[in-house]
Write a protein that holds these residues in place. Sequence first.
Motif, PDB file in Angstrom:
ATOM      1  N   SER A  67      36.505  42.904  42.068  1.00 43.11           N
ATOM      2  CA  SER A  67      37.858  43.375  41.767  1.00 43.11           C
ATOM      3  C   SER A  67      38.754  42.145  41.660  1.00 43.11           C
ATOM      4  N   PHE A  68      39.768  42.239  40.800  1.00 41.31           N
ATOM      5  CA  PHE A  68      40.638  41.103  40.543  1.00 41.31           C
ATOM      6  C   PHE A  68      42.093  41.531  40.565  1.00 41.31           C
ATOM      7  N   GLY A  69      42.933  40.645  41.021  1.00 40.56           N
ATOM      8  CA  GLY A  69      44.374  40.820  40.938  1.00 40.56           C
ATOM      9  C   GLY A  69      44.924  39.765  40.000  1.00 40.56           C
ATOM     10  N   VAL A  70      45.778  40.172  39.083  1.00 35.95           N
ATOM     11  CA  VAL A  70      46.302  39.269  38.055  1.00 35.95           C
ATOM     12  C   VAL A  70      47.820  39.263  38.106  1.00 35.95           C
ATOM     13  N   ALA A  71      48.394  38.073  37.986  1.00 37.69           N
ATOM     14  CA  ALA A  71      49.855  37.934  37.904  1.00 37.69           C
ATOM     15  C   ALA A  71      50.162  36.844  36.888  1.00 37.69           C
ATOM     16  N   GLU A  72      51.308  36.956  36.260  1.00 36.22           N
ATOM     17  CA  GLU A  72      51.719  35.926  35.314  1.00 36.22           C
ATOM     18  C   GLU A  72      53.134  35.474  35.639  1.00 36.22           C
ATOM     19  N   GLN A  73      53.433  34.254  35.259  1.00 38.83           N
ATOM     20  CA  GLN A  73      54.779  33.739  35.486  1.00 38.83           C
ATOM     21  C   GLN A  73      55.650  34.133  34.306  1.00 38.83           C
ATOM     22  N   THR A  74      56.634  34.963  34.581  1.00 37.72           N
ATOM     23  CA  THR A  74      57.541  35.397  33.527  1.00 37.72           C
ATOM     24  C   THR A  74      58.964  34.922  33.786  1.00 37.72           C
ATOM     25  N   GLN A  75      59.176  34.405  34.975  1.00 39.54           N
ATOM     26  CA  GLN A  75      60.503  33.914  35.332  1.00 39.54           C
ATOM     27  C   GLN A  75      60.359  32.459  35.765  1.00 39.54           C
ATOM     28  N   ASP A  76      61.227  31.617  35.297  1.00 36.64           N
ATOM     29  CA  ASP A  76      61.135  30.198  35.622  1.00 36.64           C
ATOM     30  C   ASP A  76      61.301  29.904  37.104  1.00 36.64           C
TER      31      ASP A  76
ATOM     32  N   ASP B  68      47.605  38.294  44.880  1.00 37.92           N
ATOM     33  CA  ASP B  68      46.916  38.737  46.086  1.00 37.92           C
ATOM     34  C   ASP B  68      47.217  40.199  46.380  1.00 37.92           C
ATOM     35  N   THR B  69      48.478  40.582  46.253  1.00 40.49           N
ATOM     36  CA  THR B  69      48.859  41.986  46.450  1.00 40.49           C
ATOM     37  C   THR B  69      48.161  42.871  45.419  1.00 40.49           C
ATOM     38  N   ALA B  70      48.124  42.417  44.168  1.00 37.14           N
ATOM     39  CA  ALA B  70      47.456  43.187  43.109  1.00 37.14           C
ATOM     40  C   ALA B  70      45.961  43.309  43.390  1.00 37.14           C
ATOM     41  N   LEU B  71      45.358  42.260  43.959  1.00 38.39           N
ATOM     42  CA  LEU B  71      43.935  42.310  44.304  1.00 38.39           C
ATOM     43  C   LEU B  71      43.671  43.391  45.348  1.00 38.39           C
ATOM     44  N   TYR B  72      44.468  43.431  46.395  1.00 41.23           N
ATOM     45  CA  TYR B  72      44.254  44.440  47.432  1.00 41.23           C
ATOM     46  C   TYR B  72      44.523  45.850  46.916  1.00 41.23           C
ATOM     47  N   GLN B  73      45.451  45.985  45.972  1.00 37.68           N
ATOM     48  CA  GLN B  73      45.659  47.294  45.338  1.00 37.68           C
ATOM     49  C   GLN B  73      44.436  47.678  44.515  1.00 37.68           C
ATOM     50  N   ALA B  74      43.844  46.707  43.820  1.00 39.19           N
ATOM     51  CA  ALA B  74      42.634  46.977  43.035  1.00 39.19           C
ATOM     52  C   ALA B  74      41.489  47.416  43.940  1.00 39.19           C
ATOM     53  N   LYS B  75      41.328  46.742  45.063  1.00 36.00           N
ATOM     54  CA  LYS B  75      40.262  47.105  46.008  1.00 36.00           C
ATOM     55  C   LYS B  75      40.471  48.514  46.552  1.00 36.00           C
TER      56      LYS B  75
ATOM     57  N   GLY C 122      39.229  51.235  44.149  1.00 29.38           N
ATOM     58  CA  GLY C 122      37.789  51.381  43.955  1.00 29.38           C
ATOM     59  C   GLY C 122      37.157  50.083  43.509  1.00 29.38           C
ATOM     60  N   ARG C 123      35.885  50.158  43.202  1.00 27.42           N
ATOM     61  CA  ARG C 123      35.124  48.974  42.800  1.00 27.42           C
ATOM     62  C   ARG C 123      35.349  48.628  41.336  1.00 27.42           C
ATOM     63  N   ASN C 124      35.087  47.345  41.042  1.00 26.24           N
ATOM     64  CA  ASN C 124      35.112  46.847  39.664  1.00 26.24           C
ATOM     65  C   ASN C 124      36.428  47.152  38.957  1.00 26.24           C
ATOM     66  N   ARG C 125      37.507  46.747  39.571  1.00 23.08           N
ATOM     67  CA  ARG C 125      38.845  47.003  39.030  1.00 23.08           C
ATOM     68  C   ARG C 125      39.574  45.694  38.768  1.00 23.08           C
ATOM     69  N   VAL C 126      40.468  45.743  37.804  1.00 17.71           N
ATOM     70  CA  VAL C 126      41.414  44.666  37.562  1.00 17.71           C
ATOM     71  C   VAL C 126      42.796  45.286  37.639  1.00 17.71           C
ATOM     72  N   ASN C 127      43.642  44.746  38.502  1.00 18.25           N
ATOM     73  CA  ASN C 127      44.984  45.277  38.668  1.00 18.25           C
ATOM     74  C   ASN C 127      45.987  44.169  38.375  1.00 18.25           C
ATOM     75  N   CYS C 128      46.971  44.481  37.559  1.00 14.58           N
ATOM     76  CA  CYS C 128      48.019  43.520  37.213  1.00 14.58           C
ATOM     77  C   CYS C 128      49.212  43.717  38.137  1.00 14.58           C
ATOM     78  N   ALA C 129      49.757  42.611  38.581  1.00  9.74           N
ATOM     79  CA  ALA C 129      50.942  42.664  39.447  1.00  9.74           C
ATOM     80  C   ALA C 129      52.109  43.234  38.665  1.00  9.74           C
ATOM     81  N   GLU C 130      52.903  44.033  39.347  1.00 14.51           N
ATOM     82  CA  GLU C 130      54.108  44.562  38.725  1.00 14.51           C
ATOM     83  C   GLU C 130      55.204  43.525  38.860  1.00 14.51           C
ATOM     84  N   MET C 131      55.700  43.091  37.736  1.00 15.38           N
ATOM     85  CA  MET C 131      56.747  42.076  37.730  1.00 15.38           C
ATOM     86  C   MET C 131      58.101  42.767  37.679  1.00 15.38           C
ATOM     87  N   GLN C 132      59.039  42.244  38.424  1.00 12.13           N
ATOM     88  CA  GLN C 132      60.390  42.764  38.402  1.00 12.13           C
ATOM     89  C   GLN C 132      61.095  42.234  37.160  1.00 12.13           C
TER      90      GLN C 132
END
Length: 76
Positions: free
Chosen positions: A26-35, A47-54, A57-67
Amino acid sequence: MGRAPTFNDYAASCYLPKQTINVTASFGVAEQTQDDLSIESIVGLADTALYQAKTMGRNRVNCAEMQPLETEVQAG
């Protein structure tokens, strides 16, 4: 041009004689959208997105919610 290899392609290519190993990922993904986001903030979001993915369930990719960026609207 072929497709990019997936995790399953690599896992399927491993050979261990007389052994079966089941792998999940399982993976958690985040991107830099704010300088103003530091690398520590981005890693924390991933890291938060990773624990949400776990949790989902198994074999998940979860993207962090950006404000969304807060912008000031000035009256003209």
